[in-house]
Write a protein that holds these residues in place. Structure first.
Motif, PDB file in Angstrom:
ATOM      1  N   ASP A  63       8.964  25.448  33.616  1.00 12.98           N
ATOM      2  CA  ASP A  63       8.724  26.427  34.645  1.00 12.98           C
ATOM      3  C   ASP A  63       8.967  26.042  36.007  1.00 12.98           C
ATOM      4  OD1 ASP A  63       6.475  25.194  34.731  1.00 12.98           O
ATOM      5  OD2 ASP A  63       5.261  26.735  33.728  1.00 12.98           O
ATOM      6  N   GLY A  64       9.175  24.343  36.232  1.00 10.01           N
ATOM      7  CA  GLY A  64       9.098  23.846  37.491  1.00 10.01           C
ATOM      8  C   GLY A  64       8.033  23.898  38.409  1.00 10.01           C
ATOM      9  N   ASP A  65       6.954  23.899  37.582  1.00  7.22           N
ATOM     10  CA  ASP A  65       5.589  23.993  38.408  1.00  7.22           C
ATOM     11  C   ASP A  65       4.855  22.649  38.560  1.00  7.22           C
ATOM     12  OD1 ASP A  65       4.621  23.658  35.884  1.00  7.22           O
ATOM     13  OD2 ASP A  65       3.503  25.379  35.861  1.00  7.22           O
ATOM     14  N   GLY A  66       5.353  21.490  38.233  1.00  2.00           N
ATOM     15  CA  GLY A  66       5.255  20.289  38.515  1.00  2.00           C
ATOM     16  C   GLY A  66       4.132  19.650  37.294  1.00  2.00           C
ATOM     17  N   LEU A  67       4.004  20.582  36.216  1.00  2.00           N
ATOM     18  CA  LEU A  67       3.195  20.209  35.203  1.00  2.00           C
ATOM     19  C   LEU A  67       4.348  20.228  34.025  1.00  2.00           C
ATOM     20  CD1 LEU A  67      -0.186  22.014  35.146  1.00  2.00           C
ATOM     21  CD2 LEU A  67       0.385  19.785  35.676  1.00  2.00           C
ATOM     22  N   LYS A  68       4.393  18.829  33.327  1.00  2.00           N
ATOM     23  CA  LYS A  68       5.411  18.770  32.078  1.00  2.00           C
ATOM     24  C   LYS A  68       4.766  19.690  31.222  1.00  2.00           C
ATOM     25  CE  LYS A  68       7.549  15.166  33.560  1.00  2.00           C
ATOM     26  NZ  LYS A  68       9.067  15.046  33.817  1.00  2.00           N
ATOM     27  N   ASP A  69       5.754  20.053  30.210  1.00  2.00           N
ATOM     28  CA  ASP A  69       5.373  21.220  29.185  1.00  2.00           C
ATOM     29  C   ASP A  69       4.334  20.823  28.364  1.00  2.00           C
ATOM     30  OD1 ASP A  69       7.231  22.620  30.485  1.00  2.00           O
ATOM     31  OD2 ASP A  69       8.633  22.804  28.710  1.00  2.00           O
ATOM     32  N   ASP A  70       3.948  19.445  27.932  1.00  2.00           N
ATOM     33  CA  ASP A  70       3.169  19.015  26.716  1.00  2.00           C
ATOM     34  C   ASP A  70       1.859  19.219  27.410  1.00  2.00           C
ATOM     35  OD1 ASP A  70       3.494  17.147  28.917  1.00  2.00           O
ATOM     36  OD2 ASP A  70       2.973  15.290  27.597  1.00  2.00           O
ATOM     37  N   VAL A  71       1.595  19.385  28.550  1.00  2.00           N
ATOM     38  CA  VAL A  71       0.166  19.675  29.300  1.00  2.00           C
ATOM     39  C   VAL A  71      -0.087  21.059  30.015  1.00  2.00           C
ATOM     40  CG1 VAL A  71      -0.166  17.275  29.571  1.00  2.00           C
ATOM     41  CG2 VAL A  71       0.690  18.534  31.549  1.00  2.00           C
ATOM     42  N   ASP A  72       1.281  21.819  30.074  1.00  2.00           N
ATOM     43  CA  ASP A  72       1.212  23.117  30.832  1.00  2.00           C
ATOM     44  C   ASP A  72       0.934  24.256  29.669  1.00  2.00           C
ATOM     45  OD1 ASP A  72       1.936  25.293  32.213  1.00  2.00           O
ATOM     46  OD2 ASP A  72       3.573  24.349  33.240  1.00  2.00           O
ATOM     47  N   VAL A  73      -0.152  24.919  29.839  1.00  2.00           N
ATOM     48  CA  VAL A  73      -0.263  25.925  29.035  1.00  2.00           C
ATOM     49  C   VAL A  73       0.398  27.091  29.142  1.00  2.00           C
ATOM     50  CG1 VAL A  73      -2.244  27.547  28.350  1.00  2.00           C
ATOM     51  CG2 VAL A  73      -2.899  25.299  29.173  1.00  2.00           C
ATOM     52  N   CYS A  74       1.275  27.204  30.189  1.00  2.00           N
ATOM     53  CA  CYS A  74       2.033  28.209  30.300  1.00  2.00           C
ATOM     54  C   CYS A  74       3.521  27.618  31.123  1.00  2.00           C
ATOM     55  CB  CYS A  74       1.798  29.413  31.485  1.00  2.00           C
ATOM     56  SG  CYS A  74      -0.046  30.175  31.300  1.00  2.00           S
ATOM     57  N   PRO A  75       4.058  27.221  29.767  1.00  2.53           N
ATOM     58  CA  PRO A  75       5.287  26.349  30.280  1.00  2.53           C
ATOM     59  C   PRO A  75       6.445  27.032  30.648  1.00  2.53           C
ATOM     60  CG  PRO A  75       5.155  26.402  27.886  1.00  2.53           C
ATOM     61  CD  PRO A  75       3.645  27.026  28.382  1.00  2.53           C
ATOM     62  N   PHE A  76       6.382  28.453  30.456  1.00  2.00           N
ATOM     63  CA  PHE A  76       7.364  29.353  30.947  1.00  2.00           C
ATOM     64  C   PHE A  76       7.209  29.963  32.077  1.00  2.00           C
ATOM     65  CE2 PHE A  76       7.616  29.079  26.300  1.00  2.00           C
ATOM     66  CZ  PHE A  76       8.934  28.173  26.148  1.00  2.00           C
ATOM     67  N   ILE A  77       6.038  30.155  32.782  1.00  2.00           N
ATOM     68  CA  ILE A  77       5.789  30.646  33.805  1.00  2.00           C
ATOM     69  C   ILE A  77       5.123  29.529  34.879  1.00  2.00           C
ATOM     70  CG2 ILE A  77       4.324  32.499  34.988  1.00  2.00           C
ATOM     71  CD1 ILE A  77       4.024  33.858  32.005  1.00  2.00           C
ATOM     72  N   ALA A  78       5.552  29.600  36.074  1.00  4.86           N
ATOM     73  CA  ALA A  78       5.164  28.859  37.251  1.00  4.86           C
ATOM     74  C   ALA A  78       3.644  29.228  37.583  1.00  4.86           C
ATOM     75  CB  ALA A  78       6.006  28.758  38.341  1.00  4.86           C
ATOM     76  N   GLY A  79       2.640  28.035  37.568  1.00  3.44           N
ATOM     77  CA  GLY A  79       1.476  28.139  37.771  1.00  3.44           C
ATOM     78  C   GLY A  79       0.758  27.101  38.615  1.00  3.44           C
ATOM     79  N   SER A  80      -0.502  26.997  38.556  1.00  6.74           N
ATOM     80  CA  SER A  80      -1.099  25.925  39.022  1.00  6.74           C
ATOM     81  C   SER A  80      -1.809  24.952  38.379  1.00  6.74           C
ATOM     82  CB  SER A  80      -2.128  26.518  40.199  1.00  6.74           C
ATOM     83  OG  SER A  80      -3.232  27.140  39.441  1.00  6.74           O
ATOM     84  N   ALA A  81      -1.753  23.654  38.982  1.00 11.46           N
ATOM     85  CA  ALA A  81      -2.547  22.657  38.097  1.00 11.46           C
ATOM     86  C   ALA A  81      -3.850  23.081  37.965  1.00 11.46           C
ATOM     87  CB  ALA A  81      -2.466  21.350  38.806  1.00 11.46           C
TER      88      ALA A  81
END
Length: 548
Positions: A402-420
């Motif tokens: 989702d290009g929000d700066g968090l890798k998918d392995d730690v991103d709870v919402c990997p398909f929606i840009a969110g905040s750290a």
């Protein structure tokens, strides 16, 4: 009886010729020296014989007929012409194969015979004969020693004939087409054939005229397979009215006694003898021939094939594999590697192994599977072989979908840009003093499926019902449904399963009247696995809630 007399005559001629030849032998060849002649000269006679000669010949002479229109075996009466040509090949000592072509004319007339019944019959005929024959000659002497040799011959052939006669005005009439003995009429045989088999037998005298030229005096009799060479065979006459009903000319050539002064117009007694069906017709020729001999060159003698020297087999390295079969004759090796060693025991001979000290594979020339990017995932499994990654993502780097700066392995919402701060998910919106998604434990929910199945399990219904309640409580929320499959099946099957799993989840929401424009469905097959060892984690649907 005629044939018996002819055979006696032929035998007498052969015996006479042989006696004359024996009397002319040189005196030094007396019986006392027969043993010496056989032992000393036999080889030269055999080697200087006719076994390598081809001769072509042409001859001229007379031909005579032998049949129902001849009385008392009158040889050489009523002769016709005879021409012949041929070739012979001496294939063995005293034996020659021959091929002959002849053209003869034979004829006979009752007016030149004796006897009242034949004169009263007054028949006559002529026939031009073409014959071909294959035969065998046997020479009694060696012509190179004596200058001449008697010989006898026999064979088999074919003849082509067509008897004819001239009427009182001299006009030629073919006899076969008239059917003088009723041929072709009802109750009578059909027309006889103008072709017949012949068996030629004969004898002759061959005289050497020069090195390559010889003269032949030859008598040749042809026994034939027909009794109609003279158009006469039937012992009797057909009624004149029966013959005239087809052709009035027929009876005129069946019986010609009316042409003799005082002769009977047509026999009143139909049983009077006209011919003799028991004896076949024949003919013979007497010719003088000239032959030219072509000396055939013997085939070239092939040099003997040298016998190779016997070589004792050796095994220099002592590995029980002979040097002629050993690819490494100076180094002990293995039988299945044709005598070559294999230090790393990977089944590849050291001479062919680029990594002889490390176990490898044939497809990598004996080396292990490479890891180009040194990420611990070998190139055969690495989907990003030139870029370091991790096993979880098949050798590729961890993505940030989702290009929000968090890798998918730690991103709870990997398909929606969110905040750290919210683990990669959008920050909840505050309305009044209340968080509208305070009941949402996580913005992304997971439901799992059985192997190769897309039906919802009991645990999934609880999660889906909870999401429905959230969506009904807040109409500003949207949902993304992403279907996935494990990596064990084919691409086509995995893509189908992921689509079915996403669609069945969508259908569940729509059954609770969640508007279709609030739902986005996607499916990825096995493209995004989360765990290679535990494939059940990959058989999933990810459901993400978000606001636009």
């Amino acid at each position: 009886m005629k044939f018996i007399k002819l055979c006696v005559f032929v035998i007498w001629m052969i015996i006479s010729m042989n006696t004359i030849a024996q009397q002319t032998l040189p005196k030094e060849k007396a019986p006392v020296n027969k043993k010496k002649e056989k032992s000393g000269n036999e080889k030269s006679i055999t080697n200087d014989d006719q076994s390598s000669e081809l001769s072509i010949s042409a001859g001229i002479g007379i031909a005579n007929y032998f049949g129902d229109l001849m009385e008392h075996n009158r040889f050489y009466s009523q002769s016709g012409f005879a021409f012949g040509a041929g070739a012979s090949y001496a294939f063995a000592n005293k034996f020659s194969a021959r091929f002959d072509v002849g053209i003869q004319q034979v004829k006979a007339a009752d007016s030149k015979n004796k006897g009242v019944q034949y004169i009263a019959r007054n028949l006559s005929f002529k026939s031009n004969i073409v014959d071909i024959a294959l035969g065998l000659d046997y020479y009694l002497l060696n012509i190179k020693k004596h200058g001449f040799t008697p010989y006898v011959s026999a064979g088999v052939g074919l003849m082509f004939f067509n008897p004819y006669a001239n009427d009182v005005s001299g006009k030629k009439q073919n006899l076969r087409e008239l059917g003088t003995e009723g041929q072709g009429l009802a109750g009578f045989p059909g027309m006889y054939s103008k072709t017949a088999v012949t068996i030629p037998v004969g004898f002759g005298l061959k005289i050497a005229a020069s090195k390559n030229v010889s003269l032949h005096l030859e008598f040749n009799y042809r026994f034939t397979g027909t009794d109609y060479l003279d158009d006469v065979s039937y012992n009797g006459y057909v009624e004149k009215a029966v013959l005239d009903a087809r052709n009035p000319l027929t009876s005129k050539f069946t019986y010609r006694g009316n042409e003799v002064p005082g002769g009977e117009p047509y026999p009143a007694n139909l049983k009077l003898p006209r011919g003799n069906p028991k004896n076949k017709d024949g003919y013979y020729s007497t010719q003088i021939k000239i032959a030219y001999t072509i000396k055939m060159k013997p085939p070239p003698v092939k040099p003997p094939v040298p016998i190779p020297a016997v070589v004792t087999p050796t095994d220099r390295d002592g590995d029980s594999i002979l040097d002629v079969f050993d690819r490494c004759p100076d180094t002990p090796g293995l039988t299945y590697l044709q005598g070559c060693p294999d230090k790393d025991a990977d089944g590849i001979a050291d001479m062919d192994d680029k990594c002889p000290d490390v176990v490898g594979f044939i497809r990598y020339q004996g080396c292990p599977v490479p890891d180009t990017d040194a990420d611990g995932v070998n190139d055969e499994l690495d989907k990003c072989p030139t870029e370091a990654g991790i096993l979880h993502y098949l050798g590729c780097p961890v993505p940030d979908t989702d290009g929000d700066g968090l890798k998918d392995d730690v991103d709870v919402c990997p398909f929606i840009a969110g905040s750290a701060e919210n683990k990669g998910c959008p920050i909840p919106v505050v309305e009044g003093a209340q968080l509208i998604n305070t009941t949402v434990d996580s913005m992304t929910y997971l439901i799992y499926f059985d192997f190769e199945r897309s039906n919802l399990l009991p645990d999934a219904f609880q999660i889906l019902k909870r999401i429905v309640d959230i969506l009904k409580a807040d109409n500003s929320l949207y949902v993304i449904i992403a279907g996935h499959a494990d990596t064990t099946g084919t691409d086509a099957v995995n893509m189908r399963l992921s689509a079915e799993r996403a669609n069945i989840s969508r259908d569940y929401f729509q059954s609770y009247y969640i508007n279709a424009n609030r739902i986005t469905t996607s499916f990825y097959g096995a493209e995004r696995p989360v765990n290679i060892e535990q494939q059940w984690l990959n058989r999933r649907v990810e459901i993400t809630l978000y606001r636009k």
